[in-house]
Motif scaffolding. Structure first.
Motif, short mmCIF file in Angstrom:
data_model
loop_
_atom_site.label_atom_id
_atom_site.label_comp_id
_atom_site.label_asym_id
_atom_site.label_seq_id
_atom_site.Cartn_x
_atom_site.Cartn_y
_atom_site.Cartn_z
N TYR A 156 -12.73 88.50 -49.13
CA TYR A 156 -13.85 87.60 -48.85
C TYR A 156 -15.05 88.38 -48.32
N LEU A 157 -16.21 88.17 -48.98
CA LEU A 157 -17.47 88.74 -48.53
C LEU A 157 -18.33 87.71 -47.82
N MET A 158 -18.24 86.49 -48.25
CA MET A 158 -19.05 85.42 -47.65
C MET A 158 -18.26 84.11 -47.75
N VAL A 159 -18.30 83.34 -46.66
CA VAL A 159 -17.65 82.03 -46.64
C VAL A 159 -18.55 81.07 -45.87
N THR A 177 -7.82 89.29 -47.77
CA THR A 177 -7.49 89.00 -49.17
C THR A 177 -7.18 87.51 -49.29
N VAL A 178 -7.07 87.05 -50.53
CA VAL A 178 -6.77 85.64 -50.78
C VAL A 178 -5.42 85.27 -50.16
N ARG A 179 -4.42 86.11 -50.36
CA ARG A 179 -3.09 85.79 -49.83
C ARG A 179 -3.09 85.77 -48.31
N GLU A 180 -3.90 86.66 -47.69
CA GLU A 180 -3.96 86.68 -46.23
C GLU A 180 -4.66 85.44 -45.70
N ALA A 181 -5.75 85.05 -46.35
CA ALA A 181 -6.51 83.90 -45.87
C ALA A 181 -5.79 82.58 -46.14
N MET A 185 -0.29 78.29 -47.61
CA MET A 185 0.08 77.61 -48.84
C MET A 185 0.53 78.65 -49.86
N ASP A 186 0.99 78.20 -50.99
CA ASP A 186 1.39 79.09 -52.07
C ASP A 186 0.13 79.61 -52.76
N ALA A 187 -0.28 80.83 -52.38
CA ALA A 187 -1.54 81.38 -52.88
C ALA A 187 -1.38 82.11 -54.20
N GLU A 188 -0.16 82.31 -54.67
CA GLU A 188 0.04 83.09 -55.88
C GLU A 188 -0.66 82.47 -57.10
N PRO A 189 -0.55 81.15 -57.35
CA PRO A 189 -1.28 80.58 -58.49
C PRO A 189 -2.79 80.71 -58.34
N VAL A 190 -3.29 80.56 -57.10
CA VAL A 190 -4.73 80.69 -56.86
C VAL A 190 -5.19 82.10 -57.18
N GLU A 191 -4.45 83.08 -56.70
CA GLU A 191 -4.80 84.47 -56.96
C GLU A 191 -4.73 84.78 -58.45
N ALA A 192 -3.75 84.23 -59.15
CA ALA A 192 -3.62 84.47 -60.58
C ALA A 192 -4.82 83.90 -61.33
N ASP A 193 -5.30 82.72 -60.93
CA ASP A 193 -6.49 82.14 -61.56
C ASP A 193 -7.71 83.02 -61.33
N MET A 194 -7.88 83.52 -60.11
CA MET A 194 -9.03 84.37 -59.81
C MET A 194 -8.99 85.66 -60.62
N GLU A 195 -7.83 86.28 -60.71
CA GLU A 195 -7.72 87.52 -61.47
C GLU A 195 -8.02 87.29 -62.94
N LEU A 238 -19.68 92.07 -60.01
CA LEU A 238 -19.92 92.15 -58.58
C LEU A 238 -18.81 91.48 -57.77
N GLY A 239 -18.16 90.52 -58.35
CA GLY A 239 -17.10 89.80 -57.63
C GLY A 239 -16.90 88.42 -58.21
N LEU A 240 -16.51 87.50 -57.34
CA LEU A 240 -16.12 86.16 -57.78
C LEU A 240 -16.76 85.13 -56.86
N ALA A 241 -17.32 84.07 -57.46
CA ALA A 241 -17.84 82.94 -56.69
C ALA A 241 -16.82 81.81 -56.75
N VAL A 242 -16.59 81.20 -55.59
CA VAL A 242 -15.58 80.14 -55.47
C VAL A 242 -16.24 78.91 -54.87
N SER A 243 -15.97 77.76 -55.46
CA SER A 243 -16.38 76.48 -54.86
C SER A 243 -15.14 75.60 -54.73
#
Length: 687
Positions: A156-159, A177-181, A185-195, A238-243
């Motif tokens: 995370y760079l900005m929240v 990281t996503v898994r740390e934040a 919850m089960d962050a594995e599907p979320v991380e897979a979508d981001m990747e 540059l990275g990923l934007a999340v909403s």
């Protein structure tokens, strides 16, 4: 602006903003003359380096009324050594005037002298950038949508505050990281979508996830997230934007709507499945089976053993009264011995006043226990062994609702949850009450049907002779079997009447129609027949009198066979009024035969003569009289059924009582819609 605005300067703007503003630079000596002039200054002010170098900056750029304050912006920075900023109306070479934002600071040369450096930016451009930055900052910080930016390693760079609140990690996202934040919850599907978005550049929209949060661990939340890849102008990632949008309320509404649809479907299913017959036990079984497994893991239907008849009676009884129930109908979600924990066997079950099922019936109100303890189980189960069985099965929630119809309590529905971890709630009470109300109507119909059936059958049997009389020269066996439906009981009868000189009148008849009124008509005809038989008339004469009597009995018709056996003459005189032909069975003959009698018209038609046929009977001969309920069906022709009757009588030469049972067992079917009477008379040898 009429005067120069001067203020203490803060830290310089970031390099990205400088690139957008494209500032101009100029350097003045201690006398305020231009000694350095950049190309951006020429673009901003319109003067070339040749025009500007060596000239006082005030005379070059500022009108006389603003010149002093403008020069002081530079000289003050040199004298004090402190950077200054201010807005100055600057005269462009083309004669126009524009507002320019200056930032000045002191420079020291190699010879120890001082210079003034001025950084100039067009005020309009600066205001536009400041506005855009402010809007962007407010848009992110005040947005009701959670926003975040992650680097290519998914840190995370900005929240924004909304996402911090959603995740319950205020001020702790950056660098995680996503898994740390999202460790809650089960962050594995979320991380897979981001990747996948980082790898393909294809955005993902409305990715749904459910779970608790550190800020609200006791409640399930739902989120809808969207991801898109961030790139610079050159295409570098540059990275990923999340909403992220909190859709918990919509998710809950969807779940509630789905639950409501399931409840409606269950009610509709119950409307079809409950009350398929008018059998009380079957109706109770159907209600119990409808409730599992969707509503409960274990269901029992308790119907009161005795319910007072009538309407408008109060539903409540004294609270401390025990109650007696019929053996309950029990259904479970799977094959399990726990089903016996609410059941009973044999006759009526007496429940103490402390039992919850008794309290439910006495108060005529639902009883719901969201959580059960051992004392509760003792008030649910009929005995300690059953309570222990419920405890081992994991029974944790209980619901009982009364079966009420027209102001009377007929029983109650017992529900227990074991495998389903969710306790009963108010929606379950509403559903169970609706199911119980629908079932109560069916139970009432079944009780009414059984009462009416019992009344009609009792009336019918009371009008028939209890046992055939013992007559010299004849052995007689009779049977009567009621129809399955209460509306079809009542028209068939038989009789054997002793006559003078050892003679016997044998009668079989069937009043057309059914129900209690048909049984009453049958009783009148039987009484009239016995009266006429006492006159020792010929069979045809008896039928003629009965024909006139029947015409006056509520416009009904009846069929009848009337026979008189005379043992002294070894004869039988017989007449038929539209009835099926009797069967004559002679020992040693090839096969039983249907008697070929003049059919005659049914009783009540009027004006049709009847004939008497004389038949010789020897010892061992049998005369089989029966009503149409024995041989008539809807799916076979009558000839085929009569042939089946003759075949049974030919193959089985049994005693009379056994023959009656055989005919009923072989020719009758479960649910046959007509009652049946059978009379078999066998001629006995003299002496």
């Amino acid at each position: 602006m009429s005067a120069t605005e001067v203020s203490r300067a803060g830290p310089p703007p970031p390099g990205g903003a400088l690139a957008v503003l494209d500032p101009s630079a100029l350097v003045l000596d201690a006398d305020g003359r231009v000694v350095l002039w950049g190309p951006q200054a020429q673009e901003l002010f319109g003067h070339t380096a040749e025009d500007a170098l060596g000239r006082p900056v005030g005379a070059l750029l500022v009108d006389p009324q603003h010149r002093a304050s403008a020069v002081e912006l530079f000289t003050g920075a040199v004298a004090e050594g402190v950077a200054r900023s201010g807005t100055v109306p600057v005269r462009h070479r083309d004669g126009s005037t524009r507002l320019v934002q200056f930032r000045t600071m002191r420079l020291r040369g190699a010879d120890g002298g001082y210079f003034a450096l001025g950084i100039a930016t067009d005020q309009a451009a600066l205001l536009r950038v400041e506005r855009d930055l402010a809007l962007s900052e407010r848009l992110v910080s005040q947005s009701p949508i959670g926003l975040a930016v992650l680097d290519p390693e998914l840190r995370y760079l900005m929240v924004n505050p909304t996402l911090e609140r959603l995740n319950g990690l205020s001020g702790r996202h950056l660098g995680l990281t996503v898994r740390e934040a999202l460790s809650f919850m089960d962050a594995e599907p979320v991380e897979a979508d981001m990747e996948r978005v980082l790898a393909t550049g294809v955005p993902l929209v409305n990715r749904f996830s459910v779970g608790p949060t550190p800020a609200d661990p006791g409640r399930e939340h739902a989120w809808s997230a969207s991801y898109h890849r961030l790139e610079d102008r050159g295409g570098r990632v540059l990275g990923l934007a999340v909403s992220v949008v909190d859709v918990t309320e919509q998710h809950q509404a969807t779940l509630e709507a789905a639950a409501a649809r399931r409840r409606l479907a269950q009610v509709a299913d119950a409307s079809v499945r409950i009350g398929s017959t008018l059998d009380l036990d079957t109706t109770a079984d159907e209600l119990a089976e409808v409730c599992v497994p969707d509503l409960a893991d274990l269901a029992a239907v308790h119907v009161l053993d005795c319910v007072p008849a009538g309407r408008g009676e109060g539903v409540a009884v004294p609270e401390g009264s025990p109650r007696a129930f019929r053996p309950p109908s029990v259904a479970s979600a799977g094959p399990s011995p726990v089903a016996s924990a609410l059941g009973g066997a044999g006759g009526p079950v007496r429940c103490a006043a402390e039992r919850l099922i008794t309290r439910c019936v006495n108060a005529a109100l639902p009883i719901r226990l969201s959580r059960l303890d051992r004392r509760d189980l003792a008030h649910i189960a009929p005995d300690p062994q059953s309570a222990a069985l419920l405890a081992r099965a994991g029974a944790h929630s209980y619901l009982a609702v009364p079966l009420i119809v027209r102001g009377r309590v007929l029983g109650a529905l017992d529900l227990v949850r074991c495998g389903n971890p969710v306790p009963f709630d108010e929606d379950d009470v509403v559903l169970a009450t609706e199911l119980a109300a629908r079932a109560a109507v069916c139970v009432e119909h079944a009780r009414w049907y059984q009462h009416q059936r019992h009344t009609a059958e009792t009336l019918q049997r009371s009008l028939l002779p209890h046992r055939p009389p013992h007559q010299a020269g004849l052995e007689i066996a009779v049977r009567y079997q009621a129809a399955e439906a209460v509306c079809d009981i009542g028209g068939d009868w038989y009789d054997a009447i002793p006559l003078p000189d050892g003679k016997t009148a044998l009668i079989i008849g069937d009043v057309m129609g059914s129900g209690i009124s048909a049984a009453a008509t049958m009783g009148q005809l039987r009484t009239a027949t016995r009266t006429l038989a006492a006159l020792d008339l010929e069979p045809a004469a008896v039928l003629s009198h009965l024909d006139r009597i029947t015409a006056d009995l509520d416009h009904r018709f009846a069929t009848c066979v009337y026979a008189i056996h005379d043992p002294q003459r070894s004869q039988c005189r017989i007449s038929s009024a539209g009835h099926l032909p009797p069967v004559l069975v002679r020992p040693g003959r090839a096969a039983p035969v249907l008697l070929d009698l003049p059919t005659g018209a049914p009783l009540g038609v009027g004006g049709v003569p009847f004939e008497t046929t004389c038949l010789d009977l020897a010892a061992g001969d049998r005369l089989v009289l029966y009503t149409d309920g024995l041989v008539e069906t809807r799916d076979q022709p009558i000839d085929a059924r009569l042939a089946a009757l003759l075949l049974l009588l030919e193959r089985h030469r049994l005693p009379l009582e056994e023959t009656c049972d055989l005919l009923l067992r072989a020719l009758r079917r479960p649910g046959d819609p007509d009652d049946v009477a059978v009379l078999i008379a066998s001629v006995q040898p003299p002496g």
